[in-house]
Design an enzyme around this catalytic site. Structure first.
Site, PDB file in Angstrom:
ATOM      1  N   GLU A 140      20.121 101.022  14.898  1.00 37.30           N
ATOM      2  CA  GLU A 140      19.983 101.527  16.264  1.00 37.30           C
ATOM      3  C   GLU A 140      18.688 102.317  16.433  1.00 37.30           C
ATOM      4  O   GLU A 140      18.018 102.217  17.469  1.00 37.30           O
ATOM      5  CB  GLU A 140      21.195 102.386  16.634  1.00 37.30           C
ATOM      6  CG  GLU A 140      22.536 101.680  16.538  1.00 37.30           C
ATOM      7  CD  GLU A 140      22.597 100.378  17.324  1.00 37.30           C
ATOM      8  OE1 GLU A 140      21.847 100.245  18.320  1.00 37.30           O
ATOM      9  OE2 GLU A 140      23.368  99.485  16.938  1.00 37.30           O
ATOM     10  N   HIS A 143      15.938  99.909  16.996  1.00 37.57           N
ATOM     11  CA  HIS A 143      15.882  99.428  18.383  1.00 37.57           C
ATOM     12  C   HIS A 143      15.060 100.390  19.244  1.00 37.57           C
ATOM     13  O   HIS A 143      14.216  99.968  20.049  1.00 37.57           O
ATOM     14  CB  HIS A 143      17.289  99.320  18.971  1.00 37.57           C
ATOM     15  CG  HIS A 143      17.979  98.020  18.692  1.00 37.57           C
ATOM     16  ND1 HIS A 143      17.380  96.799  18.897  1.00 37.57           N
ATOM     17  CD2 HIS A 143      19.242  97.749  18.247  1.00 37.57           C
ATOM     18  CE1 HIS A 143      18.232  95.826  18.584  1.00 37.57           C
ATOM     19  NE2 HIS A 143      19.360  96.379  18.181  1.00 37.57           N
TER      20      HIS A 143
END
Length: 294
Positions: A140, A143
Site C-alpha cells: 500500500e 501505491h
C-alpha cells in the site's frame, strides 16, 4: 439488470444536466469545441471530486476508524510499521485506519502522496503473521509512493471524456441523418432528440465497457508494480508469503467501488479483462521471476 438500470438512469441524469449547462452557457452542442469542453468538464469533474473526497468516502464505505493514539500493542506496531516504511519510501506519514472485516485486506487512498491514508482490516491483523502484514502494508505504501491514485484519476478522466465526446458526436450525426436536420426550422441541430438520446445511451454503454477494459488493465499493471515495491521495502519472500496467505482468505467484502484500491480483489469475474487485480498466482510468479523488479 440492476447495474444496467442504474447506468441508464445515471446517463439520463447526466444528459439532462449536460443539456441544462449547454443552455445556460449558450454553448451549442453541435459545436465540436463546445462539446469537447463539456466532455472534459464532465469527464474529469467526477474523477477529480472522487479523488479529493477519496479518504472520507473510503472510510465511510468500510466504516474505518483512524488511529489518533494507539490503544494497544497491535495498533502501536501498525503505526510504527507504517511510519518506518513511509520514511523508506520518501513520503509523509499517512493516516492509519482499521476497519472491521473478516477478509484479509488493506487499501491506500488520498489525493496527494503527502496526504494519504492506509487502512487495514481486522481480518488482516488477526490472520496474518507480522512479516506477511508488513508486506501488505509495504504494498500500500508503494501505491502511494508511485502516485497510483492520481494516475488512475487522470486515466479515468481521459477515458470518460472520450466516451462522452465520441458518443455524442456519433449520436449527433445519426440523429441528423435519420431524423433530419431541422436547424432551419429553429430547432436543435442535433436532429431528432429521441434518436440522439437512444444512440448516445447505447454508445456510452458500449464505449464505457471498452473504456473499463483500459482502466482495469492499468489497475492490474499497477498491482504488479506495487508488489515489486513491497518486495524492495521488506523482501521478496515476505511479499510472496503474503500473497499465498491471501489465497486462503475470505472473499473480499468491500464495496465494488473500493476494489481497485484494495490489495485483495474479487477473484470471480467473467473475464480477466474486467478484473482490477491480476490472479494471485500470476502475481506470485511475477515476483519469483523478478519481472517487475528490474
Amino acid at each position: 439488470m440492476m447495474r444496467i438500470a442504474l447506468f441508464l438512469l445515471t446517463n439520463l441524469a447526466v444528459m439532462v444536466v449536460f443539456g441544462l449547462v449547454l443552455s445556460l452557457t449558450g454553448i451549442q452542442s453541435s459545436s465540436m469545441t463546445g462539446l469537447l469542453i463539456m466532455a472534459l468538464l464532465f469527464g474529469f469533474g467526477g474523477s477529480i471530486v472522487s479523488l479529493m473526497m477519496s479518504k472520507w468516502m473510503a472510510l465511510k464505505s468500510v466504516g474505518g476508524e483512524v488511529i489518533e493514539q494507539p490503544r494497544n500493542e497491535t495498533e502501536r506496531w501498525l503505526m510504527h510499521t507504517v511510519a518506518q516504511q513511509a520514511q523508506q519510501a520518501g513520503i509523509a506519514m499517512p493516516q492509519v485506519a482499521i476497519y472491521h472485516a473478516p477478509d484479509i485486506n488493506a487499501f491506500a487512498t488520498g489525493a496527494r502522496r503527502d496526504a494519504s491514508l492506509v487502512a487495514v482490516s481486522t481480518g488482516l491483523l488477526q490472520n496474518m503473521s507480522r512479516d506477511e502484514a508488513e508486506a501488505v502494508i509495504a504494498h500500500e505504501i508503494s501505491h502511494i509512493a508511485n502516485g497510483d491514485m492520481v494516475t488512475m484519476t487522470l486515466i479515468q478522466g481521459v477515458v470518460n471524456t472520450f466516451v462522452i465526446f465520441i458518443s455524442r458526436v456519433i449520436a449527433q450525426i445519426a440523429a441528423g441523418f435519420l431524423g433530419g436536420n431541422r436547424e432551419d426550422e429553429g430547432e436543435s441541430s442535433n436532429g431528432n432528440p429521441l434518436i440522439y438520446f437512444a444512440v448516445a445511451t447505447v454508445l456510452e454503454l458500449v464505449f464505457g465497457i471498452l473504456a473499463s477494459i483500459i482502466t482495469m488493465w492499468f489497475s492490474r499493471h499497477r498491482e504488479f508494480h506495487a508488489d515489486a515495491g513491497s518486495a524492495r521495502l521488506v523482501g521478496r519472500e515476505k511479499m510472496i508469503a503474503a500473497l499465498q496467505r491471501l489465497k486462503t482468505s475470505y472473499e473480499p467484502q468491500e464495496a465494488s467501488s473500493m476494489m481497485a484500491f484494495c490489495i485483495n480483489g474479487k477473484a470471480k469475474s467473467m473475464s480477466e479483462l474486467f478484473m482490477t487485480h491480476p490472479p494471485l498466482d500470476k502475481r506470485i510468479e511475477a515476483l519469483r521471476s523478478g519481472e517487475y523488479l528490474k
